[in-house]
Write a protein that holds these residues in place. Structure first.
Motif, mmCIF file in Angstrom:
data_model
loop_
_atom_site.group_PDB
_atom_site.id
_atom_site.type_symbol
_atom_site.label_atom_id
_atom_site.label_comp_id
_atom_site.label_asym_id
_atom_site.label_seq_id
_atom_site.Cartn_x
_atom_site.Cartn_y
_atom_site.Cartn_z
ATOM 1 N N GLN A 231 -7.362 4.376 -5.533
ATOM 2 C CA GLN A 231 -7.570 5.647 -4.680
ATOM 3 C C GLN A 231 -6.622 5.642 -3.693
ATOM 4 O O GLN A 231 -5.963 6.713 -3.166
ATOM 5 C CB GLN A 231 -8.888 5.720 -4.135
ATOM 6 C CG GLN A 231 -10.066 6.091 -5.258
ATOM 7 C CD GLN A 231 -9.756 7.431 -5.852
ATOM 8 O OE1 GLN A 231 -8.950 7.730 -6.374
ATOM 9 N NE2 GLN A 231 -11.096 7.886 -5.929
ATOM 10 N N GLY A 232 -6.413 4.522 -2.546
ATOM 11 C CA GLY A 232 -5.627 4.645 -1.516
ATOM 12 C C GLY A 232 -4.126 4.651 -1.990
ATOM 13 O O GLY A 232 -3.327 4.760 -1.310
ATOM 14 N N ALA B 143 6.447 8.154 -1.908
ATOM 15 C CA ALA B 143 5.817 9.506 -1.536
ATOM 16 C C ALA B 143 6.931 10.606 -1.602
ATOM 17 O O ALA B 143 6.738 11.694 -1.997
ATOM 18 C CB ALA B 143 5.750 9.458 -0.033
ATOM 19 N N LEU B 144 8.507 10.321 -1.305
ATOM 20 C CA LEU B 144 9.231 11.190 -1.680
ATOM 21 C C LEU B 144 9.463 11.384 -3.135
ATOM 22 O O LEU B 144 9.530 12.595 -3.448
ATOM 23 C CB LEU B 144 10.846 10.504 -1.254
ATOM 24 C CG LEU B 144 10.808 10.521 0.227
ATOM 25 C CD1 LEU B 144 12.080 9.960 0.808
ATOM 26 C CD2 LEU B 144 10.919 12.029 0.812
ATOM 27 N N THR C 256 0.868 -1.083 -0.071
ATOM 28 C CA THR C 256 -0.096 0.014 -0.117
ATOM 29 C C THR C 256 0.956 1.227 -0.046
ATOM 30 O O THR C 256 2.048 1.032 0.418
ATOM 31 C CB THR C 256 -0.905 0.114 1.095
ATOM 32 O OG1 THR C 256 -0.081 0.108 2.424
ATOM 33 C CG2 THR C 256 -1.692 -1.133 1.354
ATOM 34 N N ALA C 257 0.401 2.398 -0.494
ATOM 35 C CA ALA C 257 1.427 3.523 -0.454
ATOM 36 C C ALA C 257 1.635 3.921 0.940
ATOM 37 O O ALA C 257 2.616 4.536 0.997
ATOM 38 C CB ALA C 257 0.356 4.637 -0.877
ATOM 39 N N ASP C 258 1.048 3.573 2.047
ATOM 40 C CA ASP C 258 1.449 3.916 3.452
ATOM 41 C C ASP C 258 2.442 2.899 3.966
ATOM 42 O O ASP C 258 2.861 2.628 5.008
ATOM 43 C CB ASP C 258 0.158 4.062 4.204
ATOM 44 C CG ASP C 258 -0.648 3.085 4.420
ATOM 45 O OD1 ASP C 258 -0.771 2.173 3.676
ATOM 46 O OD2 ASP C 258 -1.481 3.052 4.974
ATOM 47 N N ALA D 211 8.282 -3.164 2.001
ATOM 48 C CA ALA D 211 6.885 -2.370 1.767
ATOM 49 C C ALA D 211 6.935 -1.095 2.400
ATOM 50 O O ALA D 211 6.472 -0.049 1.719
ATOM 51 C CB ALA D 211 5.733 -3.344 2.606
ATOM 52 N N ALA D 212 7.603 -0.900 3.562
ATOM 53 C CA ALA D 212 7.813 0.298 4.129
ATOM 54 C C ALA D 212 8.445 1.308 3.582
ATOM 55 O O ALA D 212 8.144 2.385 3.326
ATOM 56 C CB ALA D 212 8.350 0.014 5.426
ATOM 57 N N ILE D 213 9.509 0.772 2.766
ATOM 58 C CA ILE D 213 10.422 1.536 2.219
ATOM 59 C C ILE D 213 9.898 2.072 0.744
ATOM 60 O O ILE D 213 10.000 2.930 0.616
ATOM 61 C CB ILE D 213 12.057 0.963 1.870
ATOM 62 C CG1 ILE D 213 12.797 0.757 3.387
ATOM 63 C CG2 ILE D 213 12.797 1.520 1.005
ATOM 64 C CD1 ILE D 213 13.845 -0.223 3.202
#
Length: 141
Positions: A103-104, A68-69, A40-42, A60-62
């Motif tokens: 969307q998410g 986002a960056l 996911t994007a988050d 996933a986190a990276i």
């Protein structure tokens, strides 16, 4: 007499399984692919070809953070949101791209060795991302 009743997986589980199948196909059919993951994007993992949970969670986190960056950088210089970004090193390439229509937001991240051919890799990554989007839209329906 015992009867076995087939159990239909919950929609989210079914989606994760479809994503896992698409990632396995990408890895199998594209030269040089070492691993492929959907997050996911988050930064929460959805599916991955990696087998160790800590590595899946970290990637996933990276992936979410880098996405986002990259978006912030691209918007800052007036380029809008990026569709993908590519990191190249002496060892291989990392391609991360947005799954269209989400969307998410979801991100496909693919790690390759030096044997990957960039054009073929990008083509196959796009096809995989579209497949993930199609599966997600079926889940939403």
């Amino acid at each position: 007499m015992n009867k076995t009743v087939p159990v239909k997986p919950a929609p989210r589980v079914a989606f994760a399984l479809q994503c896992a199948d698409l990632l396995a196909q990408l890895r199998r059919d594209t030269a040089g692919v070492v691993s492929a993951s959907i997050a996911t994007a988050d930064g929460l993992p959805v599916a991955s070809t990696l087998t160790e949970d800590p590595e899946i969670d970290k990637l996933a986190a990276i992936s979410g953070s880098i996405s986002a960056l990259a978006s912030a950088l691209s918007r800052q210089v007036g380029q809008g949101d990026p569709d993908r970004f590519i990191l190249e090193s002496a060892s291989g390439t990392i391609v991360s791209l947005k799954v269209p229509g989400q969307q998410g937001g979801m991100v496909l991240t693919v790690v390759t060795d030096r044997n990957a051919v960039l054009g073929k890799l990008l083509w196959d990554c796009r096809a995989t991302a579209v497949g993930v989007a199609s599966s997600a839209s079926q889940l939403a329906a």
